[in-house]
Design a protein around this motif. Structure first.
Motif, PDB file in Angstrom:
ATOM      1  N   ALA A 290       0.836  -1.204   0.000  1.00 27.61           N
ATOM      2  CA  ALA A 290       0.000   0.000   0.000  1.00 27.61           C
ATOM      3  C   ALA A 290       0.870   1.253   0.000  1.00 27.61           C
ATOM      4  CB  ALA A 290      -0.931  -0.009   1.208  1.00 27.61           C
ATOM      5  N   ARG A 291       1.941   1.258   0.797  1.00 25.75           N
ATOM      6  CA  ARG A 291       2.857   2.402   0.824  1.00 25.75           C
ATOM      7  C   ARG A 291       3.528   2.590  -0.540  1.00 25.75           C
ATOM      8  NH1 ARG A 291       7.396   2.116   4.202  1.00 25.75           N
ATOM      9  NH2 ARG A 291       7.423   4.406   4.257  1.00 25.75           N
TER      10      ARG A 291
ATOM     11  N   ALA B  98      -9.122  -1.424   2.301  1.00 22.75           N
ATOM     12  CA  ALA B  98      -9.432  -0.136   2.940  1.00 22.75           C
ATOM     13  C   ALA B  98      -8.334   0.887   2.663  1.00 22.75           C
ATOM     14  CB  ALA B  98      -9.612  -0.329   4.446  1.00 22.75           C
ATOM     15  N   ALA B  99      -7.072   0.444   2.637  1.00 24.40           N
ATOM     16  CA  ALA B  99      -5.971   1.360   2.345  1.00 24.40           C
ATOM     17  C   ALA B  99      -6.043   1.867   0.905  1.00 24.40           C
ATOM     18  CB  ALA B  99      -4.634   0.666   2.598  1.00 24.40           C
ATOM     19  N   THR B 100      -6.439   1.004  -0.022  1.00 32.20           N
ATOM     20  CA  THR B 100      -6.593   1.480  -1.410  1.00 32.20           C
ATOM     21  C   THR B 100      -7.730   2.484  -1.513  1.00 32.20           C
ATOM     22  OG1 THR B 100      -8.058  -0.346  -2.107  1.00 32.20           O
ATOM     23  CG2 THR B 100      -5.675  -0.693  -2.337  1.00 32.20           C
ATOM     24  N   GLN B 101      -8.749   2.317  -0.678  1.00 34.79           N
ATOM     25  CA  GLN B 101      -9.821   3.321  -0.643  1.00 34.79           C
ATOM     26  C   GLN B 101      -9.291   4.663  -0.127  1.00 34.79           C
ATOM     27  OE1 GLN B 101     -12.696   0.909   1.701  1.00 34.79           O
ATOM     28  NE2 GLN B 101     -14.149   1.346   0.050  1.00 34.79           N
TER      29      GLN B 101
ATOM     30  N   VAL C 200      -6.705  -1.357  -8.281  1.00 35.89           N
ATOM     31  CA  VAL C 200      -5.891  -2.404  -7.652  1.00 35.89           C
ATOM     32  C   VAL C 200      -6.738  -3.651  -7.462  1.00 35.89           C
ATOM     33  CG1 VAL C 200      -4.481  -3.036  -5.657  1.00 35.89           C
ATOM     34  CG2 VAL C 200      -4.506  -0.653  -6.451  1.00 35.89           C
ATOM     35  N   THR C 201      -6.238  -4.770  -7.927  1.00 35.85           N
ATOM     36  CA  THR C 201      -6.929  -6.051  -7.773  1.00 35.85           C
ATOM     37  C   THR C 201      -5.996  -7.048  -7.106  1.00 35.85           C
ATOM     38  OG1 THR C 201      -8.321  -5.719  -9.729  1.00 35.85           O
ATOM     39  CG2 THR C 201      -8.035  -7.980  -8.957  1.00 35.85           C
TER      40      THR C 201
ATOM     41  N   VAL D 111     -10.299  -9.680  -5.245  1.00 33.39           N
ATOM     42  CA  VAL D 111     -10.813  -8.533  -4.484  1.00 33.39           C
ATOM     43  C   VAL D 111     -10.365  -7.234  -5.149  1.00 33.39           C
ATOM     44  CG1 VAL D 111     -10.829  -7.360  -2.244  1.00 33.39           C
ATOM     45  CG2 VAL D 111     -10.736  -9.869  -2.338  1.00 33.39           C
ATOM     46  N   GLY D 112     -11.289  -6.283  -5.255  1.00 31.62           N
ATOM     47  CA  GLY D 112     -10.943  -4.965  -5.779  1.00 31.62           C
ATOM     48  C   GLY D 112     -12.186  -4.187  -6.157  1.00 31.62           C
TER      49      GLY D 112
END
Length: 472
Positions: free
Chosen positions: A310-311, A359-362, A370-371, A400-401
């Motif tokens: 995510a970072r 949640a981080a991609t949100q 992102v998948t 998931v994505g």
């Protein structure tokens, strides 16, 4: 025969100067393929090392199917009830799934209570299940396999070989994987300013990310990989500034030494080391500008790996990346014994870590871009061996994505019975969907052309029905 190119690919992960790895990706090659690389997209492979028991993950829920499931796992069910009250597979504790369109003639399915976070993503339409996936040479059933070993993947039920076959369509020793071939396709059209950051592994060296022109840049769950020679100097010399001084000397040496070497191997190793130092610098500087997340990740290995991804995605613009493939790995799924204690913990970690990552991609506003998806060596037997299960073949997986056509089950989930057409014995599922079919929609969403897909997924033409319609 080993070529110089193949040697360089292997050298990119050899512990010559690098502690945890981290060498260069490839150099873009001329190609007639035309991948679409506008915007940003990332694929995140979560490999479940050891062979996840899909029977005990996507669990039959209608009463008839559930009772059949229980009848083949009496010892496991008793162990759940006696030692893991809050982890029980009692039907009342399961989380029923309500797929949007999938029909199984009255059969219903559920997730275990530990996977509540992933269940919520399914209900929200951001997670899908793909049933009974595995390595296949062509569509087959138990009748077709009778006496025909040539129709099964090589070294079936072997951990290392089936891991490699999932990743590269060949047993251990294969040099390129389909994640790497995806990277080749987008690198050929200059998707990323720095090709070295096209493929990033936090799960160690993996054939999955190796292409003909790209290789994995290896990171650690806690950040940038170390350089063994510099670390050793820091331990053995008293001045804390010595490692930085040594690093500068190494840089100066590598900057000038390469062209002066007559030996091609020496020159290549120097070039690889120089690029490694440069890549680490660029990644380190980029991550210093990464934002903090309000999302809390599990403090597990998987949670930390996904947090690092995510970072890294957060600094995609700094890295000049528009297409990236990531690989993470979590072990423990080889549950020949003590399954009722081990598997629930792993399921909880998998579910919570995937949900935190989503949640981080949100938070970053890239959930549509992102998948993530799971893979594993193989599924496991429907029958119990006492307090565990044995190696299987096909298994069920999650995708998931924000762009996933979620809330649905794709493919088939055979009945929890023995002796049906997709039973290879003891409830080992003969896959009804090949890995190529599973990968095809991922590649299409990533931007690959049909030509790219046929190159990256050899044998795809053996499955004319194509892959599931996974994306909106």
């Amino acid at each position: 025969m080993q070529t110089r190119r193949n040697f360089l690919k292997l050298s990119a992960s050899a512990p010559l100067l690098m502690g945890a790895g981290s060498l260069l990706g490839g150099i873009p090659a001329m190609s007639s393929q035309a991948a679409e690389v506008g915007g940003y997209r990332a694929l995140v492979c979560i490999f479940l090392d050891g062979g996840m028991d899909s029977h005990d993950t996507v669990i039959p829920y209608d009463n008839t199917s559930y009772q059949s499931f229980v009848s083949h796992r009496t010892s496991l069910m008793n162990a759940y009830d006696s030692t893991n009250t809050d982890s029980s597979r009692n039907r009342n504790n399961l989380l029923p799934l309500d797929p949007v369109s999938a029909s199984f003639s009255g059969r219903q399915f559920s997730l275990p209570p530990q996977m509540a976070a992933l269940h919520s993503l399914f209900d929200q339409g951001n997670a899908a299940i793909v049933g009974n996936v595995g390595p296949l040479l062509r569509p087959v059933d138990s009748a077709a396999l009778e006496g025909r070993e040539d129709l099964t993947p090589a070294r079936l039920f072997s951990h290392n070989d089936q891991m490699s076959t999932w990743m590269s369509f060949a047993p251990e020793g294969s040099l390129t994987g389909w994640g790497g071939m995806f990277g080749d396709a987008v690198t050929a059209v200059s998707a990323n300013r720095e090709p070295v950051f096209s493929q990033i592994s936090l799960g160690g060296n993996s054939v999955f990310l190796a292409g003909d022109t790209v290789g994995a840049y290896e990171m650690e769950k806690d950040g940038i990989p170390s350089i063994a020679l510099i670390e050793e100097a820091g331990r053995n010399l008293p001045l804390t500034s010595i490692p930085l001084q040594l690093q500068g000397l190494l840089r100066d040496h590598f900057a000038s030494a390469g062209n002066n070497r007559g030996n091609l191997l020496e020159r290549d190793i120097i070039d690889l080391s120089r690029v490694s130092l440069d890549a680490n610098d660029k990644m380190r500087i980029a991550l210093e500008g990464a934002p903090s997340f309000t999302t809390e990740f599990p403090r597990s290995s998987l949670g930390k790996q996904l947090a690092q991804i995510a970072r890294t995605i957060a600094v995609r613009d700094t890295l000049g990346a528009s297409r990236q493939v990531f690989y993470v790995r979590v072990g423990g799924f080889d549950t020949h014994s003590d399954q009722t204690t081990t598997l629930p913990y792993l399921q909880q970690d998998l579910s919570d870590s995937i949900a935190a990552f989503y949640a981080a991609t949100q938070e970053l506003g890239v959930e549509q871009d992102v998948t993530s998806f799971t893979m594993s060596d193989f599924g496991r037997t429907l029958t119990a061996n006492g307090n565990g299960t044995d190696h299987g073949w096909g298994g069920h997986h999650f995708v998931v994505g924000g762009s996933v056509r979620g809330g649905d089950i794709y493919g088939d989930i055979p009945k929890a019975e023995l002796g049906h057409a997709q039973d290879a014995g003891s409830g080992r599922l003969i896959p009804t969907m090949s890995v190529q079919q599973f990968a095809k929609p991922l590649g299409s969403w990533f931007g690959l052309s049909d030509e790219d897909l046929n190159t990256a997924l050899p044998g795809l033409s053996e499955f004319p029905t194509g892959g599931p319609n996974l994306f909106v």
